[in-house]
Write a protein that holds these residues in place. Structure first.
Motif, PDB file in Angstrom:
ATOM      1  N   LEU A  17      34.469  31.764  41.954  1.00 36.79           N
ATOM      2  CA  LEU A  17      33.920  32.505  40.823  1.00 36.79           C
ATOM      3  C   LEU A  17      33.634  31.535  39.679  1.00 36.79           C
ATOM      4  O   LEU A  17      34.407  30.615  39.418  1.00 36.79           O
ATOM      5  CB  LEU A  17      34.937  33.556  40.373  1.00 36.79           C
ATOM      6  N   ARG A  22      36.010  33.961  35.314  1.00 37.24           N
ATOM      7  CA  ARG A  22      37.466  33.974  35.489  1.00 37.24           C
ATOM      8  C   ARG A  22      38.154  33.967  34.132  1.00 37.24           C
ATOM      9  O   ARG A  22      39.128  34.704  33.913  1.00 37.24           O
ATOM     10  CB  ARG A  22      37.932  32.782  36.312  1.00 37.24           C
ATOM     11  N   GLN A  23      37.668  33.145  33.200  1.00 35.63           N
ATOM     12  CA  GLN A  23      38.279  33.075  31.878  1.00 35.63           C
ATOM     13  C   GLN A  23      38.162  34.400  31.144  1.00 35.63           C
ATOM     14  O   GLN A  23      39.084  34.798  30.412  1.00 35.63           O
ATOM     15  CB  GLN A  23      37.638  31.962  31.054  1.00 35.63           C
ATOM     16  N   TRP A  43      46.936  39.232  39.404  1.00 37.16           N
ATOM     17  CA  TRP A  43      46.282  38.734  38.197  1.00 37.16           C
ATOM     18  C   TRP A  43      46.871  37.385  37.791  1.00 37.16           C
ATOM     19  O   TRP A  43      48.087  37.169  37.856  1.00 37.16           O
ATOM     20  CB  TRP A  43      46.404  39.746  37.057  1.00 37.16           C
ATOM     21  N   ASP A  47      41.851  32.408  42.430  1.00 32.69           N
ATOM     22  CA  ASP A  47      40.530  32.981  42.199  1.00 32.69           C
ATOM     23  C   ASP A  47      40.629  34.504  42.169  1.00 32.69           C
ATOM     24  O   ASP A  47      41.264  35.105  43.045  1.00 32.69           O
ATOM     25  CB  ASP A  47      39.570  32.536  43.311  1.00 32.69           C
ATOM     26  N   PRO A  48      40.005  35.178  41.184  1.00 26.73           N
ATOM     27  CA  PRO A  48      40.093  36.642  41.095  1.00 26.73           C
ATOM     28  C   PRO A  48      39.586  37.372  42.335  1.00 26.73           C
ATOM     29  O   PRO A  48      39.959  38.532  42.563  1.00 26.73           O
ATOM     30  CB  PRO A  48      39.219  36.968  39.878  1.00 26.73           C
ATOM     31  N   TRP A  53      42.124  40.316  42.582  1.00 25.95           N
ATOM     32  CA  TRP A  53      42.959  40.814  41.496  1.00 25.95           C
ATOM     33  C   TRP A  53      42.822  42.339  41.411  1.00 25.95           C
ATOM     34  O   TRP A  53      41.741  42.894  41.667  1.00 25.95           O
ATOM     35  CB  TRP A  53      42.538  40.192  40.185  1.00 25.95           C
ATOM     36  N   CYS A  58      34.217  41.919  43.692  1.00 25.79           N
ATOM     37  CA  CYS A  58      33.320  40.772  43.620  1.00 25.79           C
ATOM     38  C   CYS A  58      32.168  40.926  44.597  1.00 25.79           C
ATOM     39  O   CYS A  58      32.265  41.664  45.580  1.00 25.79           O
ATOM     40  CB  CYS A  58      34.078  39.486  43.931  1.00 25.79           C
TER      41      CYS A  58
END
Length: 218
Positions: A17, A22-23, A43, A47-48, A53, A58
């Motif tokens: 991602l 992600r941030q 969380w 990687d999300p 998460w 995605c």
């Protein structure tokens, strides 16, 4: 063997991602007391998208967030500024958290969005403008503390469901004639005034609520 490793490495890199998305998720977690959420599985771990998460969806290639669904999850506080990096979202559901505060994000920066539900929170301030979301089908912002007028809605040609009830919105309504796909409209329990909108040309409309306002005329 070396070729196979290079291919695997390229595939893994492509699946990551983008760091700004992600941030944005990390900032959301920190800004809304993620450690106290009802569900926060995975969380801040890796990687999300891998592993997924809680509440994050995605794209198949793992390169963008397309869904964020955290209803009734005890999020408290404002959405971070970096939240707008999630401009690939197709569906956002943060309803029923009760403690989300601050202004709404500039929603017109999410052109891919089809479903948006931020109801039953404590968002304040005006509705963002202009609306330029050609794919948006459902917009639910009811039961917040939103104020100000309803902006021009012609940039929402696919909109089917609009619920703004139980806010503090005011002023006269803009023309609604270009919302040809609209099926349900709830403006009740606000402070709108002036004449009721002309609805005869909205052939798909089957539900309209506007009680508890200050409309005038027949």
């Amino acid at each position: 063997m070396l070729y196979g490793l290079l291919v695997w490495g390229c595939t893994a890199a492509q699946a990551a991602l983008p760091p700004q998305q992600r941030q944005a998720l990390v900032d959301l977690y920190q800004s809304t007391q993620g450690s106290h959420w009802r569900q926060n599985t995975h969380w801040l771990q890796g990687d999300p998208c891998q592993p997924q998460w809680q509440g994050v969806s995605c794209a198949a290639d793992g390169q963008s967030v397309i869904g964020l669904h955290l209803p009734g999850n005890r999020l408290e506080g404002p959405l971070p500024d970096s939240f707008m990096a999630l401009d690939t979202l197709e569906s956002l559901d943060l309803r029923g958290n009760l403690g989300l505060t601050g202004p709404l994000p500039p929603l017109h920066q999410w052109p891919a969005l089809t479903q948006l539900n931020l109801s039953f929170n404590q968002f304040t301030g005006p509705l963002p403008s202009p609306w330029r979301m050609p794919r948006l089908q459902s917009l639910v912002l009811s039961n917040n503390l939103l104020t100000g007028p309803l902006p021009e809605l012609s940039g929402l040609p696919a909109l089917q469901n609009l619920r703004l009830n139980h806010n503090q919105l005011s002023g006269t309504l803009p023309p609604l004639g270009q919302l040809g796909a609209l099926q349900s409209l709830d403006l009740s329990f606000n402070q709108f005034s002036g004449p009721l909108p002309e609805l005869s040309h909205l052939s798909q409309l089957n539900s309209f609520l506007a009680d508890w306002n200050h409309f005038q005329g027949p």
